[in-house]
Scaffold this active site. Structure first.
Site, short mmCIF file in Angstrom:
data_model
loop_
_atom_site.label_atom_id
_atom_site.label_comp_id
_atom_site.label_asym_id
_atom_site.label_seq_id
_atom_site.Cartn_x
_atom_site.Cartn_y
_atom_site.Cartn_z
CB THR A 32 -0.89 0.05 1.26
OG1 THR A 32 -0.03 0.16 2.41
CG2 THR A 32 -1.75 -1.18 1.41
CB VAL A 63 -11.08 3.35 4.09
CG1 VAL A 63 -11.71 2.00 3.74
CG2 VAL A 63 -11.78 3.97 5.28
CE LYS A 64 -3.18 2.59 4.17
NZ LYS A 64 -2.17 3.62 3.96
CB ILE A 125 -7.71 2.26 11.92
CG1 ILE A 125 -7.88 3.58 12.70
CG2 ILE A 125 -8.96 1.38 12.10
CD1 ILE A 125 -7.99 3.43 14.19
CE LYS A 136 -9.69 -15.47 16.28
NZ LYS A 136 -10.99 -14.80 16.42
CG HIS A 273 23.03 -1.93 49.91
ND1 HIS A 273 23.13 -2.94 48.98
CD2 HIS A 273 24.12 -2.04 50.70
CE1 HIS A 273 24.23 -3.64 49.22
NE2 HIS A 273 24.85 -3.11 50.25
NE ARG A 432 10.05 8.65 63.37
CZ ARG A 432 10.44 8.57 62.10
NH1 ARG A 432 11.52 9.20 61.70
NH2 ARG A 432 9.75 7.87 61.23
CG ASP A 462 12.19 8.08 72.31
OD1 ASP A 462 11.64 8.85 71.49
OD2 ASP A 462 12.08 6.84 72.26
#
Length: 508
Positions: A32, A63-64, A125, A136, A273, A432, A462
């Protein structure tokens, strides 16, 4: 009846040579638009799609290929009598190979000032429809979306007269991955245009950059995938020297880069790390690195150093004095680069400019947690001095610096800073007080006169009591505990200033 191959590609790499080889193997090539013209001009025996369908390309090519003579030829089950009967009845000929890659939607949306209309016009599309139909029906149809697979297909046809079914099955899976990535790009672009922050469906597709030797540990298999749109950060660093990056290298380097972005002034970040072990700012990059190194000369060994200025000779000479895994910087003076290259295994990465906002993702079993990245800045207007004593200007500078660092330390997190450098970092404890004690112990005599940043509030006084005992002079924390009054009282008693930010920085 000659076998047929339908070719319609946006990326035309290798397509002329491939089509010529198909001709030589007896295939009739259908094509195409621009692909047809290219093949015809280069001597390929090629037929227009419109000659097969008996219907012209219309609506500017929108559309083709959406036609029964195309999709019937792709979807017919070749050993199903009814399907074969339908082919004959309607004059449809089977199509055996489909070669398609899609309209350049990704390339279009990456253009500067691209309009929504331009983006929409580059949504393919017919292409995805043919790819999916061919995939498929992989038992009978070979679908190709990647030029890397052209040679395999040609060699199998030469050897066996057709592609092997296992090859077609692999190519079908690859084709569905191709359309999945394409659709995810379209979906995320449109979601962004609609200003939807957390849509009902999350669709992320990444492209494999490389297989890793192993993951976090040698018994774990791993690979590295890149965002196909957002080119920045560790995914787009250019390796100038050294061994391949490992899984842990990439993870640690990412942590270093994220923290480095907090600073506009010359800054050096050392990471081990994924946690910072030394961070500093200074008037130049050499001094910033020296201060970061002195923050923790033990932990930096075997770590990663990230710098936000060009590496000069003097800095390079310091960097090679110890074993480092990686050095990251926006650029390197030529002589400095040669100095660093003396370390055979040192990975040297050039960090590209640029950054875009994206999600922070955390995988859990059976699901995904998605959140905004923690990029909030301190709002100076909302800072609240809660103690009798207010921080000095010097303490305020160090508090702001420590607050930027603590955001990047695993919770529970405590950071001690002094003179624009970390002096103690407490990482990832289940309460903590322990990270506080860890940070103070690490700092040693440097704790005296330093400031303390906490990623979350103090449930008990603390932490403040330990800070006072360690000689810390100012504290920055979110506030919001039921026991804030007790912490404030302890700070006043110890002559320490304390600021509430109203912002928490948990990092898990």
């Amino acid at each position: 009846m000659a076998k047929k191959a339908l070719i319609s590609v946006s990326k035309k790499e290798g397509i002329v040579e491939f089509a010529k080889k198909l001709n030589e193997l007896g295939y009739e090539v259908i094509s195409t638009g621009g692909t047809y013209n290219l093949l015809k001009e280069n001597g390929v025996n090629v037929i227009k799609v419109s000659d097969i369908t008996g219907f012209p390309e219309i609506m500017d090519g929108r559309v083709k290929t959406l036609h029964p003579k195309i999709h019937g030829g792709l979807l017919a089950i070749r050993d199903n009598e009814e399907h074969i009967k339908a082919l004959k009845e309607h004059g449809i000929e089977p199509i055996d190979i489909v070669v398609i890659n899609l309209y350049p939607f990704k390339e279009t949306i990456l253009k500067e000032n691209v309009t929504l209309e331009e983006a929409i016009e580059n949504i393919d599309i017919g292409g995805p429809s043919m790819i999916r139909a061919a995939a498929k029906n992989y038992k009978y149809v070979t679908i190709l979306v990647d030029p890397k697979d052209y040679n395999t297909v040609i060699e199998e046809i030469k050897q066996y007269g057709n592609t092997k079914e296992e090859t077609r099955f692999y190519l079908a899976a690859k084709a569905f991955g191709h359309t999945a990535l394409y659709d995810s790009l379209i979906y995320n672009y449109l979601i962004q245009k609609n200003n939807i922050e957390f849509p009902e469906v999350m669709a992320f597709a990444y492209e494999k950059a490389q297989d890793m030797r192993y993951g976090e540990n040698p018994h774990q298999k791993a690979a590295f995938y890149k965002n196909p749109i957002k080119a920045y950060g560790i995914a787009e660093c250019v390796k100038l020297h050294g061994k391949e990056l490992s899984f842990n290298n990439i993870n640690d380097a990412n942590a270093a880069i994220e923290l480095l972005r907090e600073f506009k002034e010359p800054a050096a970040v050392a990471v081990k790390h994924t946690n910072p072990c030394g961070v500093a700012i200074a008037d130049n990059i050499y001094n910033a690195y020296l201060k970061a190194y002195e923050s923790d000369p033990v932990s930096i060994f075997g770590g990663i150093v990230a710098l936000n200025r060009t590496v000069d000779v003097k800095t390079a000479e310091e960097l090679i004095k110890i074993f480092l895994e990686i050095v990251i910087a926006p650029d390197f003076e030529e002589e400095a680069l040669e100095i660093l290259k003396k370390k055979k295994n040192l990975r040297i990465l050039r960090l590209k400019e640029g950054y875009e906002k994206e999600y922070d993702l955390k995988k859990v079993e059976g699901g995904l947690l998605v959140q905004e990245k923690d990029e909030i800045d301190l709002d100076e207007n909302n800072l609240k001095v809660v103690t009798k004593k207010a921080p000095t200007q010097k303490e305020m500078e160090d508090l702001r610096f420590a607050w930027k660092v603590v955001k990047h330390v695993k919770s529970n997190a405590i950071v001690l800073a002094k003179d624009g450098a970390t002096v103690g970092i407490g990482v990832g404890q289940v309460n903590r007080i322990w990270p506080t004690e860890q940070a103070i112990k690490q700092a040693g005599s440097k704790a005296k006169g330093s400031v303390l940043a906490s990623d979350a509030f103090f449930p008990f006084p603390d932490v403040v009591e330990a800070a006072v005992k360690g000689g810390i002079t100012a504290i920055i924390q979110p506030g919001g505990s039921q026991n804030d009054a007790l912490s404030i009282e302890a700070a006043d008693k110890g002559g320490v200033s304390m600021i509430f930010t109203g912002i928490r920085h948990f990092k898990h």
